[in-house]
Motif scaffolding. Structure first.
Motif, PDB file in Angstrom:
ATOM      1  N   LEU A  16      50.586  41.061  44.262  1.00 28.47           N
ATOM      2  CA  LEU A  16      51.077  40.382  43.072  1.00 28.47           C
ATOM      3  C   LEU A  16      50.420  39.018  42.884  1.00 28.47           C
ATOM      4  O   LEU A  16      50.620  38.373  41.857  1.00 28.47           O
ATOM      5  N   ALA A  17      49.648  38.584  43.870  1.00 28.21           N
ATOM      6  CA  ALA A  17      49.015  37.268  43.794  1.00 28.21           C
ATOM      7  C   ALA A  17      47.693  37.295  44.537  1.00 28.21           C
ATOM      8  O   ALA A  17      47.469  38.131  45.414  1.00 28.21           O
ATOM      9  N   GLY A  18      46.837  36.343  44.185  1.00 23.85           N
ATOM     10  CA  GLY A  18      45.559  36.219  44.876  1.00 23.85           C
ATOM     11  C   GLY A  18      44.453  37.036  44.239  1.00 23.85           C
ATOM     12  O   GLY A  18      44.682  37.819  43.317  1.00 23.85           O
ATOM     13  N   PRO A  19      43.240  36.854  44.734  1.00 30.14           N
ATOM     14  CA  PRO A  19      42.078  37.495  44.124  1.00 30.14           C
ATOM     15  C   PRO A  19      41.902  38.944  44.540  1.00 30.14           C
ATOM     16  O   PRO A  19      42.511  39.418  45.502  1.00 30.14           O
ATOM     17  N   GLY A  68      32.302  40.308  46.548  1.00 31.64           N
ATOM     18  CA  GLY A  68      32.534  40.075  45.127  1.00 31.64           C
ATOM     19  C   GLY A  68      33.980  39.693  44.897  1.00 31.64           C
ATOM     20  O   GLY A  68      34.895  40.370  45.393  1.00 31.64           O
ATOM     21  N   TRP A  69      34.205  38.595  44.189  1.00 30.89           N
ATOM     22  CA  TRP A  69      35.556  38.084  43.976  1.00 30.89           C
ATOM     23  C   TRP A  69      35.892  38.090  42.485  1.00 30.89           C
ATOM     24  O   TRP A  69      35.046  37.778  41.646  1.00 30.89           O
ATOM     25  N   VAL A  70      37.137  38.401  42.177  1.00 32.28           N
ATOM     26  CA  VAL A  70      37.676  38.213  40.828  1.00 32.28           C
ATOM     27  C   VAL A  70      39.034  37.543  40.990  1.00 32.28           C
ATOM     28  O   VAL A  70      39.936  38.100  41.627  1.00 32.28           O
ATOM     29  N   LYS A  71      39.182  36.354  40.451  1.00 37.30           N
ATOM     30  CA  LYS A  71      40.422  35.619  40.616  1.00 37.30           C
ATOM     31  C   LYS A  71      41.520  36.204  39.747  1.00 37.30           C
ATOM     32  O   LYS A  71      41.263  36.967  38.802  1.00 37.30           O
ATOM     33  N   SER A  72      42.742  35.839  40.059  1.00 34.60           N
ATOM     34  CA  SER A  72      43.901  36.458  39.418  1.00 34.60           C
ATOM     35  C   SER A  72      43.920  36.250  37.905  1.00 34.60           C
ATOM     36  O   SER A  72      44.287  37.168  37.155  1.00 34.60           O
ATOM     37  N   THR A  73      43.517  35.080  37.437  1.00 34.07           N
ATOM     38  CA  THR A  73      43.532  34.833  35.992  1.00 34.07           C
ATOM     39  C   THR A  73      42.539  35.730  35.265  1.00 34.07           C
ATOM     40  O   THR A  73      42.804  36.200  34.159  1.00 34.07           O
ATOM     41  N   ASP A  74      41.384  35.974  35.889  1.00 32.79           N
ATOM     42  CA  ASP A  74      40.397  36.869  35.276  1.00 32.79           C
ATOM     43  C   ASP A  74      40.871  38.318  35.345  1.00 32.79           C
ATOM     44  O   ASP A  74      40.606  39.116  34.437  1.00 32.79           O
ATOM     45  N   LEU A  75      41.571  38.672  36.424  1.00 33.10           N
ATOM     46  CA  LEU A  75      42.131  40.017  36.527  1.00 33.10           C
ATOM     47  C   LEU A  75      43.155  40.241  35.407  1.00 33.10           C
ATOM     48  O   LEU A  75      43.176  41.313  34.783  1.00 33.10           O
ATOM     49  N   ASP A  76      43.986  39.231  35.152  1.00 32.43           N
ATOM     50  CA  ASP A  76      44.964  39.332  34.061  1.00 32.43           C
ATOM     51  C   ASP A  76      44.258  39.525  32.719  1.00 32.43           C
ATOM     52  O   ASP A  76      44.715  40.292  31.871  1.00 32.43           O
ATOM     53  N   ARG A  77      43.157  38.821  32.543  1.00 34.53           N
ATOM     54  CA  ARG A  77      42.434  38.882  31.262  1.00 34.53           C
ATOM     55  C   ARG A  77      41.697  40.202  31.087  1.00 34.53           C
ATOM     56  O   ARG A  77      41.695  40.791  30.003  1.00 34.53           O
ATOM     57  N   LEU A  78      41.082  40.699  32.162  1.00 41.32           N
ATOM     58  CA  LEU A  78      40.240  41.886  32.071  1.00 41.32           C
ATOM     59  C   LEU A  78      41.010  43.189  32.223  1.00 41.32           C
ATOM     60  O   LEU A  78      40.648  44.207  31.636  1.00 41.32           O
ATOM     61  N   LEU A  80      42.908  45.656  35.540  1.00 40.26           N
ATOM     62  CA  LEU A  80      42.545  45.997  36.915  1.00 40.26           C
ATOM     63  C   LEU A  80      41.238  46.772  37.005  1.00 40.26           C
ATOM     64  O   LEU A  80      40.387  46.455  37.836  1.00 40.26           O
ATOM     65  N   GLY A  81      41.060  47.794  36.171  1.00 39.52           N
ATOM     66  CA  GLY A  81      39.851  48.613  36.243  1.00 39.52           C
ATOM     67  C   GLY A  81      38.585  47.807  36.019  1.00 39.52           C
ATOM     68  O   GLY A  81      37.657  47.827  36.859  1.00 39.52           O
ATOM     69  N   PRO A  82      38.470  47.083  34.908  1.00 35.92           N
ATOM     70  CA  PRO A  82      37.274  46.252  34.685  1.00 35.92           C
ATOM     71  C   PRO A  82      37.084  45.178  35.758  1.00 35.92           C
ATOM     72  O   PRO A  82      35.953  44.856  36.120  1.00 35.92           O
ATOM     73  N   ALA A  83      38.187  44.637  36.273  1.00 39.62           N
ATOM     74  CA  ALA A  83      38.076  43.619  37.327  1.00 39.62           C
ATOM     75  C   ALA A  83      37.495  44.219  38.602  1.00 39.62           C
ATOM     76  O   ALA A  83      36.673  43.595  39.284  1.00 39.62           O
ATOM     77  N   LEU A  84      37.905  45.432  38.948  1.00 47.43           N
ATOM     78  CA  LEU A  84      37.345  46.115  40.115  1.00 47.43           C
ATOM     79  C   LEU A  84      35.842  46.330  39.947  1.00 47.43           C
ATOM     80  O   LEU A  84      35.057  46.114  40.886  1.00 47.43           O
ATOM     81  N   ARG A  85      35.440  46.764  38.767  1.00 48.78           N
ATOM     82  CA  ARG A  85      34.010  47.007  38.527  1.00 48.78           C
ATOM     83  C   ARG A  85      33.223  45.704  38.584  1.00 48.78           C
ATOM     84  O   ARG A  85      32.098  45.669  39.112  1.00 48.78           O
ATOM     85  N   LEU A  86      33.799  44.626  38.053  1.00 49.70           N
ATOM     86  CA  LEU A  86      33.118  43.336  38.100  1.00 49.70           C
ATOM     87  C   LEU A  86      32.960  42.860  39.538  1.00 49.70           C
ATOM     88  O   LEU A  86      31.882  42.392  39.942  1.00 49.70           O
TER      89      LEU A  86
END
Length: 324
Positions: A16-19, A68-78, A80-86
């Protein structure tokens, strides 16, 4: 160097939290001569000291590695699926940039989703379930990703000590959900994840009665954590039929347990068993039979019905026992 293989694995899909963190590793043939090579397994099956040691060896001796890191705010914006690919693209890019002379012939990705779809590496990417325990390169990727993310969450706990990030790494444990309810989300929480959104809403209106769905979910999470700490493997939550539901389904020692979770505001409100009426027991039995029918690979497991009681204020698991 022929048949160069890269492993790819993610850590942090469910918290629920973190990258979100993805590891990418090319071990190379020389790494296979190290004694640590045979010790590479799914990071979740290793102790923290063992993971830390192996991560250091991987960083020192692998042909290439990246995160490869995606922070929580970017995960919220993108999402889950697109964030995983990024995160996957970033991990592969970092690994290849560290050793530009290396060109993998194949990239094995743990799971069933090709995270490199739409990239130049799509054609050489292969998905494989349980690859983190079957392919050493993927095991290595899971190890460096988990060690890096766990370190991040441990450091995060120093900034936000109220949430206990160093104990649960951002996952939705009962203690974490209780802290969310009391303090609301911090900047590292994933607001697009339903429990965070619902608990944040509840925190903003403290005079409102707790949402029964959230209370139930928190209690079930507490029991799931309790069962896992006692050697159970949770295989399903909130299994539903048209007329019945099982809160938790777990396995242990060739037995499969169907657990009904009962939440009580006070310890003197009667036991969990007292709250399970004959009608409810029949519904549980029916749901367990449906589950066994739909999952024939568990046919050799002995099915058992169980009950658990959770009480306020800390969602303590007061009792868990087998009914039949």
């Amino acid at each position: 160097m022929a048949n160069i293989l890269m492993g790819l694995d993610e850590v942090g899909r469910g918290p629920l939290a973190g990258p979100l963190t993805v590891g990418a590793v090319i071990l190379g043939t020389d790494f296979q001569t190290l004694p640590e090579y045979t010790e590479l397994h799914d990071s979740k099956k290793l102790t923290a000291p063992k993971r830390n040691h192996l991560a250091e060896v991987i960083r020192d001796h692998a042909v290439a590695h990246g995160l490869g890191w995606v922070k929580s705010t970017d995960l919220d914006r993108l999402g889950l699926g697109p964030a995983l690919r990024l995160a996957a693209r970033r991990a592969v890019s970092q690994a290849l940039a560290a050793n530009p002379t290396i060109h993998p012939a194949e990239i094995i990705i743990d799971g069933a989703t090709n995270l490199l779809t739409g990239t130049p590496h799509e054609a050489i990417a292969t998905t494989l379930k349980k690859a983190d325990d079957l392919v050493k390169e993927v095991s290595a990727a899971s190890i460096i990703a988990k060690v890096a993310r766990d370190y991040y969450m441990t450091e995060l706990a120093k900034r936000y000590p109220k949430y206990g990030f160093d104990t649960h790494m951002g996952y939705g444990t009962a203690a974490h959900l209780a802290a969310l309810r009391e303090y609301g989300p911090c900047p590292e929480h994933r607001r697009s994840f339903r429990p965070v959104a619902e608990l944040a809403s509840e925190t903003r209106t403290p005079t409102k009665s707790p949402n029964p769905t959230i209370v139930g979910r928190t209690a079930e999470c507490a029991v799931a954590t309790f069962l896992e700490s006692n050697g159970h493997h949770i295989i399903a939550k909130n299994f539903r039929t048209k007329s019945a539901e099982i809160d938790l389904v777990s396995t242990k020692d060739q037995q499969i347990f169907f657990t009904e979770v009962k939440f009580r505001s006070k310890s003197d409100h009667g036991s969990a068993l007292a709250q399970i009426t004959p009608t409810k027991l029949n519904q549980m039995r029916y749901a367990s039979e449906v589950f066994m029918h739909k999952n024939p690979h568990f046919r050799d497991y002995r099915p058992l019905l169980a009950a658990a009681s959770v009480i306020k204020p800390d969602y303590t698991v007061e009792d868990w026992f087998v009914i039949t």
